[in-house]
Design a protein around this motif. Sequence first.
Motif, PDB file in Angstrom:
ATOM      1  N   VAL A  29       1.251   5.186   8.856  1.00 25.56           N
ATOM      2  CA  VAL A  29       0.876   3.771   8.795  1.00 25.56           C
ATOM      3  C   VAL A  29      -0.023   3.415   9.981  1.00 25.56           C
ATOM      4  N   ALA A  30      -1.120   2.742   9.675  1.00 27.24           N
ATOM      5  CA  ALA A  30      -2.053   2.244  10.693  1.00 27.24           C
ATOM      6  C   ALA A  30      -1.943   0.727  10.751  1.00 27.24           C
ATOM      7  N   GLY A  79      -2.650  -2.912  10.179  1.00 32.17           N
ATOM      8  CA  GLY A  79      -3.305  -3.580   9.061  1.00 32.17           C
ATOM      9  C   GLY A  79      -2.906  -3.035   7.703  1.00 32.17           C
ATOM     10  N   ASP A  80      -2.201  -1.908   7.664  1.00 35.58           N
ATOM     11  CA  ASP A  80      -1.748  -1.348   6.393  1.00 35.58           C
ATOM     12  C   ASP A  80      -0.665  -2.215   5.763  1.00 35.58           C
ATOM     13  N   THR A  81      -0.649  -2.239   4.454  1.00 33.68           N
ATOM     14  CA  THR A  81       0.438  -2.800   3.665  1.00 33.68           C
ATOM     15  C   THR A  81       0.772  -1.751   2.610  1.00 33.68           C
ATOM     16  N   LEU A  82       1.943  -1.845   2.015  1.00 32.15           N
ATOM     17  CA  LEU A  82       2.274  -0.884   0.963  1.00 32.15           C
ATOM     18  C   LEU A  82       1.301  -1.004  -0.201  1.00 32.15           C
ATOM     19  N   GLY A  83       0.867  -2.227  -0.504  1.00 30.30           N
ATOM     20  CA  GLY A  83      -0.112  -2.427  -1.576  1.00 30.30           C
ATOM     21  C   GLY A  83      -1.439  -1.755  -1.269  1.00 30.30           C
ATOM     22  N   LYS A  84      -1.896  -1.881  -0.042  1.00 35.09           N
ATOM     23  CA  LYS A  84      -3.159  -1.264   0.372  1.00 35.09           C
ATOM     24  C   LYS A  84      -3.039   0.259   0.318  1.00 35.09           C
ATOM     25  N   ILE A  85      -1.902   0.778   0.749  1.00 34.67           N
ATOM     26  CA  ILE A  85      -1.674   2.230   0.725  1.00 34.67           C
ATOM     27  C   ILE A  85      -1.612   2.716  -0.722  1.00 34.67           C
ATOM     28  N   ALA A  86      -0.912   1.975  -1.587  1.00 34.03           N
ATOM     29  CA  ALA A  86      -0.828   2.353  -3.002  1.00 34.03           C
ATOM     30  C   ALA A  86      -2.211   2.355  -3.643  1.00 34.03           C
ATOM     31  N   ALA A 139      10.490   5.556  -2.403  1.00 36.42           N
ATOM     32  CA  ALA A 139      10.509   6.904  -1.829  1.00 36.42           C
ATOM     33  C   ALA A 139      10.804   6.896  -0.329  1.00 36.42           C
ATOM     34  N   ASN A 140      10.778   5.710   0.278  1.00 33.57           N
ATOM     35  CA  ASN A 140      10.940   5.625   1.731  1.00 33.57           C
ATOM     36  C   ASN A 140      12.062   4.682   2.157  1.00 33.57           C
ATOM     37  N   THR A 141      13.036   4.455   1.287  1.00 28.96           N
ATOM     38  CA  THR A 141      14.127   3.534   1.641  1.00 28.96           C
ATOM     39  C   THR A 141      14.968   4.054   2.804  1.00 28.96           C
ATOM     40  N   ASN A 142      14.806   5.314   3.141  1.00 31.72           N
ATOM     41  CA  ASN A 142      15.504   5.838   4.315  1.00 31.72           C
ATOM     42  C   ASN A 142      14.967   5.246   5.620  1.00 31.72           C
ATOM     43  N   ILE A 143      13.698   4.789   5.608  1.00 31.04           N
ATOM     44  CA  ILE A 143      13.136   4.169   6.819  1.00 31.04           C
ATOM     45  C   ILE A 143      12.661   2.733   6.592  1.00 31.04           C
ATOM     46  N   LEU A 144      12.524   2.324   5.338  1.00 28.53           N
ATOM     47  CA  LEU A 144      12.075   0.961   5.029  1.00 28.53           C
ATOM     48  C   LEU A 144      13.201   0.172   4.397  1.00 28.53           C
ATOM     49  N   GLY A 196       2.495   3.875  12.853  1.00 28.49           N
ATOM     50  CA  GLY A 196       3.147   5.087  13.339  1.00 28.49           C
ATOM     51  C   GLY A 196       4.202   5.641  12.399  1.00 28.49           C
ATOM     52  N   GLN A 197       4.709   4.799  11.484  1.00 29.65           N
ATOM     53  CA  GLN A 197       5.692   5.304  10.524  1.00 29.65           C
ATOM     54  C   GLN A 197       5.002   6.296   9.588  1.00 29.65           C
TER      55      GLN A 197
END
Length: 126
Positions: A78-79, A81-88, A104-109, A118-119
């Motif tokens: 993750v940088a 300004g990122d959002t999950l929507g932008k990454i998707a 897929a990331n509920t272990n950290i989100l 950094g995530q």
Amino acid sequence: MSVKLKYQGVLDLGETLGIQNGNVEEVDGVLKVSGVAGTPHEKNLIWDKIKEAGGELPSDIEAHIEVADDSVYHRHTVASGDTLGKIAKQYYGKAGKYTAIFEANTNILKNPDVIHPGQELVIPNL
């Protein structure tokens, strides 16, 4: 123009991505490249670059690209300004697929609206 020069962008991308066990040789006007990409996403990037330089079905290049880890599509750091929507949108072409990344990331989100630079997120195969 030499075939190697024509596909120099492919070779440069392979170096940038850290393709392992890379091999490049030109035989009778055909560039033969091989190596191991880290993820399916990286392999796709290489193929997209090949098509960009040589067209949809190039006859002057043979590429054998394997994948080291096909259990996930990619891993994304993750940088700001990122959002999950932008990454998707970046990986799947549709922002609405952010839920697959969240699941897929509920272990950290804990909340799809809260991610931090950094995530490292798993981008799952769909």
